[in-house]
Design a protein around this motif. Structure first.
Motif, mmCIF file in Angstrom:
data_model
loop_
_atom_site.group_PDB
_atom_site.id
_atom_site.type_symbol
_atom_site.label_atom_id
_atom_site.label_comp_id
_atom_site.label_asym_id
_atom_site.label_seq_id
_atom_site.Cartn_x
_atom_site.Cartn_y
_atom_site.Cartn_z
ATOM 1 N N LYS A 50 0.841 -1.202 0.000
ATOM 2 C CA LYS A 50 0.000 0.000 0.000
ATOM 3 C C LYS A 50 0.876 1.252 0.000
ATOM 4 O O LYS A 50 0.549 2.259 -0.649
ATOM 5 C CB LYS A 50 -0.942 -0.016 1.215
ATOM 6 N N LEU A 51 1.994 1.168 0.665
ATOM 7 C CA LEU A 51 2.929 2.286 0.688
ATOM 8 C C LEU A 51 3.439 2.578 -0.725
ATOM 9 O O LEU A 51 3.490 3.738 -1.161
ATOM 10 C CB LEU A 51 4.090 1.983 1.632
ATOM 11 N N GLN A 52 3.783 1.541 -1.471
ATOM 12 C CA GLN A 52 4.238 1.728 -2.853
ATOM 13 C C GLN A 52 3.132 2.339 -3.710
ATOM 14 O O GLN A 52 3.396 3.194 -4.563
ATOM 15 C CB GLN A 52 4.687 0.397 -3.458
ATOM 16 N N GLU A 53 1.896 1.919 -3.483
ATOM 17 C CA GLU A 53 0.770 2.502 -4.225
ATOM 18 C C GLU A 53 0.685 4.000 -3.970
ATOM 19 O O GLU A 53 0.495 4.797 -4.899
ATOM 20 C CB GLU A 53 -0.538 1.824 -3.812
ATOM 21 N N GLU A 54 0.825 4.394 -2.718
ATOM 22 C CA GLU A 54 0.744 5.820 -2.372
ATOM 23 C C GLU A 54 1.895 6.605 -2.990
ATOM 24 O O GLU A 54 1.705 7.731 -3.464
ATOM 25 C CB GLU A 54 0.712 6.004 -0.856
ATOM 26 N N GLU A 57 1.105 7.379 -6.433
ATOM 27 C CA GLU A 57 0.156 8.486 -6.564
ATOM 28 C C GLU A 57 0.864 9.837 -6.461
ATOM 29 O O GLU A 57 0.436 10.817 -7.083
ATOM 30 C CB GLU A 57 -0.962 8.343 -5.537
ATOM 31 N N VAL A 58 1.958 9.905 -5.688
ATOM 32 C CA VAL A 58 2.764 11.129 -5.664
ATOM 33 C C VAL A 58 3.350 11.364 -7.050
ATOM 34 O O VAL A 58 3.283 12.479 -7.587
ATOM 35 C CB VAL A 58 3.901 11.051 -4.608
ATOM 36 N N GLU A 84 -0.895 13.921 -1.477
ATOM 37 C CA GLU A 84 -0.386 12.570 -1.738
ATOM 38 C C GLU A 84 0.832 12.269 -0.865
ATOM 39 O O GLU A 84 1.003 11.148 -0.384
ATOM 40 C CB GLU A 84 -0.057 12.379 -3.221
ATOM 41 N N CYS A 86 1.306 13.464 2.102
ATOM 42 C CA CYS A 86 0.737 13.186 3.427
ATOM 43 C C CYS A 86 0.223 11.751 3.496
ATOM 44 O O CYS A 86 0.425 11.060 4.511
ATOM 45 C CB CYS A 86 -0.385 14.172 3.747
ATOM 46 N N ASP A 87 -0.420 11.287 2.418
ATOM 47 C CA ASP A 87 -0.903 9.904 2.397
ATOM 48 C C ASP A 87 0.259 8.916 2.519
ATOM 49 O O ASP A 87 0.140 7.881 3.173
ATOM 50 C CB ASP A 87 -1.699 9.624 1.120
ATOM 51 N N VAL A 88 1.400 9.232 1.886
ATOM 52 C CA VAL A 88 2.583 8.373 2.006
ATOM 53 C C VAL A 88 3.038 8.306 3.463
ATOM 54 O O VAL A 88 3.307 7.222 3.992
ATOM 55 C CB VAL A 88 3.735 8.882 1.104
ATOM 56 N N THR A 91 0.498 6.336 5.601
ATOM 57 C CA THR A 91 0.563 4.910 5.279
ATOM 58 C C THR A 91 1.834 4.290 5.852
ATOM 59 O O THR A 91 1.811 3.176 6.380
ATOM 60 C CB THR A 91 0.481 4.707 3.753
#
Length: 124
Positions: A50-54, A57-58, A84, A86-88, A91
């Motif tokens: 999930k971290l790689q997905e975020e 997105e960056v 994005e 912040c989401d990283v 996560t």
């Protein structure tokens, strides 16, 4: 639509230190743990993926803000990039909490080590 987390003891409602993200990270971790889709090693691996997905997105937002894809043009703003990022961070904090119940201490110790290595070289 995202679900609100308004649990008793919600740090957004309490006297916890302003800006301290760890109480909210703990709530997010607990929420994820109470709604498992997977368990064990698979759960851990999926949280790390999930971290790689975020991070992807960056990258997508940076490409979008710079208009680097001529087919799409400018599709994002710098506010999107900040969100994005912040989401990283969130996560990564939840993933760290999954690996370490004392995630706050682990991060603080690691950050201190990075600061010592990095900042001490500038002083010399």
């Amino acid at each position: 639509m995202s679900e609100r987390i308004d649990a008793p003891g919600d740090p957004r409602q309490s006297g916890d230190a302003p800006g301290d993200p760890w109480p909210t990270v703990e709530l997010l971790y607990s929420w994820l743990e109470s709604n498992p889709v997977h368990d064990g090693r698979e759960l851990l691996l999926l949280r790390l993926l999930k971290l790689q997905e975020e991070v992807g997105e960056v990258a997508e937002a940076v490409i979008g803000v710079t208009g680097s894809n001529p087919r799409k043009g400018t599709t994002h703003t710098w506010d999107d990039v900040r969100a994005e990022l912040c989401d990283v961070i969130i996560t990564a904090m939840v993933a760290l909490r999954t690996l370490a119940p004392d995630a706050r201490t682990v991060l603080a110790a690691h950050l201190a080590g990075v600061a010592e290595r990095s900042l001490d070289t500038r002083r010399g």
